[in-house]
Design an enzyme around this catalytic site. Sequence first.
Site, PDB file in Angstrom:
ATOM      1  N   GLU A 144       0.823  -1.227   0.000  1.00 31.57           N
ATOM      2  CA  GLU A 144       0.000   0.000   0.000  1.00 31.57           C
ATOM      3  C   GLU A 144       0.849   1.265   0.000  1.00 31.57           C
ATOM      4  O   GLU A 144       0.858   2.050   0.960  1.00 31.57           O
ATOM      5  CB  GLU A 144      -0.963  -0.005   1.189  1.00 31.57           C
ATOM      6  CG  GLU A 144      -2.008  -1.109   1.105  1.00 31.57           C
ATOM      7  CD  GLU A 144      -3.135  -0.939   2.120  1.00 31.57           C
ATOM      8  OE1 GLU A 144      -4.273  -1.384   1.832  1.00 31.57           O
ATOM      9  OE2 GLU A 144      -2.878  -0.327   3.185  1.00 31.57           O
ATOM     10  N   GLU A 306      -6.449  -8.126  -0.612  1.00 32.28           N
ATOM     11  CA  GLU A 306      -7.031  -7.964   0.719  1.00 32.28           C
ATOM     12  C   GLU A 306      -8.509  -7.622   0.561  1.00 32.28           C
ATOM     13  O   GLU A 306      -8.844  -6.518   0.129  1.00 32.28           O
ATOM     14  CB  GLU A 306      -6.332  -6.853   1.505  1.00 32.28           C
ATOM     15  CG  GLU A 306      -4.890  -7.151   1.860  1.00 32.28           C
ATOM     16  CD  GLU A 306      -4.264  -6.073   2.736  1.00 32.28           C
ATOM     17  OE1 GLU A 306      -3.056  -5.879   2.628  1.00 32.28           O
ATOM     18  OE2 GLU A 306      -5.013  -5.408   3.495  1.00 32.28           O
TER      19      GLU A 306
HETATM   20  C1  GLA Z   1      -4.395  -2.618   4.882  1.00 35.06           C
HETATM   21  C2  GLA Z   1      -2.987  -3.190   4.924  1.00 35.06           C
HETATM   22  C3  GLA Z   1      -2.886  -4.387   5.805  1.00 35.06           C
HETATM   23  C4  GLA Z   1      -3.667  -4.149   7.060  1.00 35.06           C
HETATM   24  C5  GLA Z   1      -5.116  -3.942   6.714  1.00 35.06           C
HETATM   25  C6  GLA Z   1      -5.958  -3.718   7.925  1.00 35.06           C
HETATM   26  O1  GLA Z   1      -5.076  -2.795   3.816  1.00 35.06           O
HETATM   27  O2  GLA Z   1      -2.458  -3.522   3.670  1.00 35.06           O
HETATM   28  O3  GLA Z   1      -1.540  -4.565   6.115  1.00 35.06           O
HETATM   29  O4  GLA Z   1      -3.194  -3.007   7.656  1.00 35.06           O
HETATM   30  O5  GLA Z   1      -5.219  -2.795   5.932  1.00 35.06           O
HETATM   31  O6  GLA Z   1      -7.254  -3.486   7.583  1.00 35.06           O
END
Ligand code: GLA
Length: 648
Positions: A144, A306
Amino acid sequence: MKSFFGVDYYPEHWPIEMMDSDMDRLVDLGVEVVRIGEFAWHIMEKREGEYDFSFFDMVIEKLKKRGIKVIFGTPTATPPAWLINKYPEILQRDENLMPRSFGGRRMYCYNNEVYREYTRKIVTKLAEHYKNEDSIIAWQIDNEFGHEGSDICFCDTCKEGFRKFLKDKYEEIENLNKTWGTVFWSQTYNSFDEIPLPLKTITHHNPSMQLDYRRFMSKSINEYAKLQVDILREVLGNNAVITTNIAGGYFDKNFDHKEMVKHMDFASYDNYPVWGGLKEPITPANIAMDLDFIRGLKRKNFWIVEELMGAQGHTIIGYLPRPNQAKMWAYQAVAHGAQSILFFRYRTATFGTEEFCLGIIDQDNREGRKYKEVKEFFSDVKKYKDLLQSPIKSEIAFLYDYDNIWAWKIQPQSTAFNFKEEMLKIYTAFYKYNTHIDVIDAKDDFSEYKVVVLPVMMIVDENLKNKLEEFTKKGGIVVLTYRTSIKDRNNNLYLGKTMPCNLNQLTGIEVEEIESLQEGQFAYADGKYGRTKCCVMREMINSKGAEVIYTYEDKFYKNKACITVNKFGEGKVYYIGSSVDSDVLSSLAKEIIMEKSIEHFETPFGVEVYSRYYGDKKYLFIMNHTEEEHDVLGIKLMPYDSRIIEVK
Ligand code: GLA
Ligand code: ZN
């Protein structure tokens, strides 16, 4: 790229004795792939130069025995303490020049050469070690980028880097002075070494300077990502399948996301329709627009590495997804082009910052509602892998431009203005009819679409003007909104041109005056589809040939147009001179959809239907975003229900 379904797995967070039973449960859940390693630098290099991959060797061996594939994350989002303590200059500096302390993540400066060097070392060692590991089907670069405020740095390295960036771009200081208009307030520079960072000052920095600083940040972040792409390609050769996971809030970040994934094999997204203190999820249209934006980055299907299943939050826990709601969001994601999905995360961490970023299994380690939902989802969607890999064809495109987005960030002009909300407002009008919509960069080729929408596109250069004229001449429909084409690429106003500058012929209008409307302030206009509120900003428009379909109501502006439509060649240009009501936008959208015979579905509010095609077969993804029951297309939908049906 094939489709894979799985979870984000952090084997380093659990007692080693749990590993086999955990992995057996992954198999039971229907997991085909896990993502590992993205936050595990210290496990792989406890002390400088002591590389040890034995832990992940063991993990991968055990996964392989169970036929589970791996996405390996490069661990650069979380540099180890020994590295930061040895080279504290690696840390980013905030706008008060305070270092961002070790203890969070992504607190490194993208331009810091020491950090780039250590990045080269760990990523090279990692790739060399797993060069022939065929259970690794893809690599995720960092985690991210630019998220959580890590997309801007004001350290000395960035100051020198910015000055070099400007020297490379303008060559002579006179060119910069002229372009930025530094004669204003006596800010003329005699050399590039006099140019400051846009730190706190009295009033605001020069708009062109601020835009160039965001461009410099974008270049810095994208270069840092490319550095890792190049290493993986060099070491792994053709085996390298590379992506990075993009976080939400992509229009609020100081980097061009399309540029970020340009050299990667596919884009990935982290889909969290609700996070942190949000009382309720973002709207179904907002989720859809996010997915369409990600798909638009490489104009092809993407991955979700995710997908939310449990409530999430660091210090404040967000909304609890209702039964089947998170599963439904996963269906919506595959409908919009996510051909693989990994849920975040296998089990809730019992320590660290993210104890309340709840997983599929919680601290009780029991298989509950969420476990059942994920299992059901996997067993259903796996039946449609070919369909999920089929391309999505849209007839409508929403165009954005990062320079334009940054220009609005620098000068929002109204307290009520928010770029994404303005785009979403019009997007929702078309989404409501369940149309396919691409969200793409305005620099892309858009000649194939029937309709293009350019929300609040302040910066329109010669190239875009020509493309719009060509597109409309050939029969396309263009939708423009207030403040269109008032600025050039340097974030300066066009001199001696009537707004929308250079587009008066195309739009058949001239903007005489503008009014900024603050939070809670509005005017009224009336016209073809009934009365509407006008918010955020409004333009007093004179028609120069365009048909006027809305005029203002109030005293001085009764004869000023608010919304117009102009015939141009075979096509049409709608101009919406204010932020008007959603139902008026929907009526305009319906008018355009019908005129262009665009595929659409009429559904109850909150029920989404998305068509997909595979060969000569047609399928519909049906998502009930509400807690009510609905009958749609002869199907009884329970609350938050989702279906994939083949249309015979
Ligand atoms: C993000 C991050 C993860 C974690 C999640 C928690 O998307 O990439 O590492 O922090 O959020 O919701
Ligand atoms: Zn920096």
